[in-house]
Scaffold this active site. Structure first.
Site, short mmCIF file in Angstrom:
data_model
loop_
_atom_site.label_atom_id
_atom_site.label_comp_id
_atom_site.label_asym_id
_atom_site.label_seq_id
_atom_site.Cartn_x
_atom_site.Cartn_y
_atom_site.Cartn_z
N ASP A 11 0.86 -1.19 0.00
CA ASP A 11 0.00 0.00 0.00
C ASP A 11 0.89 1.23 0.00
O ASP A 11 2.07 1.17 0.39
CB ASP A 11 -0.92 0.03 1.22
CG ASP A 11 -1.88 1.22 1.19
OD1 ASP A 11 -2.64 1.33 0.20
OD2 ASP A 11 -1.86 2.03 2.12
N SER A 12 0.32 2.34 -0.42
CA SER A 12 1.08 3.59 -0.40
C SER A 12 1.36 4.06 1.02
O SER A 12 2.24 4.90 1.23
CB SER A 12 0.31 4.69 -1.15
OG SER A 12 -0.94 4.92 -0.52
N CYS A 74 -4.21 -1.29 -2.33
CA CYS A 74 -4.29 0.16 -2.53
C CYS A 74 -5.12 0.39 -3.78
O CYS A 74 -4.78 -0.11 -4.86
CB CYS A 74 -2.87 0.73 -2.71
SG CYS A 74 -2.81 2.48 -3.16
N GLU A 159 -4.08 9.77 8.08
CA GLU A 159 -2.65 9.53 8.26
C GLU A 159 -2.02 10.48 9.28
O GLU A 159 -0.93 10.23 9.77
CB GLU A 159 -1.93 9.61 6.91
CG GLU A 159 -2.36 8.50 5.96
CD GLU A 159 -1.21 7.85 5.22
OE1 GLU A 159 -0.18 8.52 5.06
OE2 GLU A 159 -1.36 6.68 4.81
N CYS A 193 -11.20 3.13 -0.81
CA CYS A 193 -9.86 3.45 -0.33
C CYS A 193 -9.70 2.68 0.98
O CYS A 193 -10.59 2.73 1.84
CB CYS A 193 -9.67 4.94 -0.10
SG CYS A 193 -8.07 5.36 0.66
N HIS A 195 -7.98 3.18 3.47
CA HIS A 195 -7.90 4.00 4.68
C HIS A 195 -9.28 4.23 5.31
O HIS A 195 -9.40 4.40 6.52
CB HIS A 195 -7.31 5.38 4.36
CG HIS A 195 -5.84 5.41 4.13
ND1 HIS A 195 -5.25 4.83 3.04
CD2 HIS A 195 -4.84 5.97 4.85
CE1 HIS A 195 -3.94 5.04 3.09
NE2 HIS A 195 -3.67 5.73 4.17
#
Length: 276
Positions: A11-12, A74, A159, A193, A195
């Site tokens: 993942d990024s 991702c 994040e 996403c 996240h």
């Protein structure tokens, strides 16, 4: 360690850990290597070329660590890089390796979540602008109406560990209201996403009670089980010692602190140096 054949998860940043958590829960016996490209995150606003370059570099790093199978956990990488890697890189350079994404397995089942035949997709600008979800969903469910909404502030909030604060409510409500305004009959929303599951309590508070929220972790995990069942040549190659290793291109101490929020367990990582 390179003799161990692990499943790579990329993942990024941190979001892929929500998918990894589901995969590891369903397939606990396998060895895994997780790589987060935190030094260059987020990927959402990068060009196709940049995302492809970064993703390929990370995939090749995982190959070098002994991962014959890599999951792009991702959505942006899956949207902007996966097809090119699968069609142009693997056949020429890595014919015995495989790279899978999160978009197709989600598209294969998304129609079962809606009665109104209208699906909302909330993702990064990169994922939304790629139109990957409408394209893939219509291959399986041509009758569905797919309404997209980009949410550029959500990943930075998450994040920076600000997703539980009151300040996040403004941006959650703003994007949810924009989406609902486009599709009054919406009864299911895909969080496109990895996240975004951390925002589920806030998102739900602004949705009608009958609107379903769909996170990808369990969908991708179940798809991986099916893939391994259908590809015994890959399954038998993989090492089963239940080991999990974590790597980041960013500060490993910061990664460990934040990763535990996504993975629901303590994480100890190592830092790696990527080219750029």
């Amino acid at each position: 360690m390179k003799n161990n054949k692990s499943i790579g998860v990329f993942d990024s940043g941190y979001g892929g850990l929500t998918v990894f958590k589901s995969i590891a829960a369903l397939l606990p016996d396998y060895n895994y290597i997780y790589l987060g490209d935190n030094a260059r995150s987020p990927y959402g606003d990068h060009t196709f070329e940049t995302v492809y370059e970064y993703t390929l570099e990370c995939v090749e790093w995982l190959f070098a660590q002994g991962c014959p199978l890599v999951i792009l956990a991702c959505n942006t990488a899956s949207a902007k890089a996966l097809r090119t890697i699968q069609q142009k890189v693997l056949p020429l350079k890595y014919p015995n390796h495989r790279v899978l994404g999160v978009i197709r397995p989600t598209a294969e089942v998304i129609g079962t979540y809606t009665s109104s035949h209208t699906i909302g997709v909330m993702g990064t600008r990169g994922t939304v602008n790629s139109d990957s979800y409408p394209i893939e969903i219509h291959k399986f469910y041509p009758e569905l109406r797919v309404i997209q909404q980009s949410c550029p502030m959500w990943v930075p909030l998450i994040e920076n560990n600000e997703h539980e604060g009151e300040g996040a409510d403004y941006f959650v409500q703003e994007y949810v209201n924009e989406l609902l305004g486009k599709a009054p009959g919406l009864d299911a929303i895909l969080l496109a996403c990895t996240h975004y599951p951390l925002l589920i309590p806030k998102i739900q508070s602004y949705l009608p009670a009958d609107c379903k929220l769909i996170a990808q972790g369990d969908i991708v995990a179940e798809s991986l089980v099916a893939y391994l069942n259908h590809h015994p040549e890959m399954e038998t190659m993989l090492t089963k010692k239940g080991e999990k290793r974590f790597f980041t291109s960013g500060d490993h101490k910061v990664f460990d602190k934040n990763a535990s929020i996504f993975f629901d367990k303590a994480v100890i990582s190592s830092r790696i140096n990527l080219k750029k």
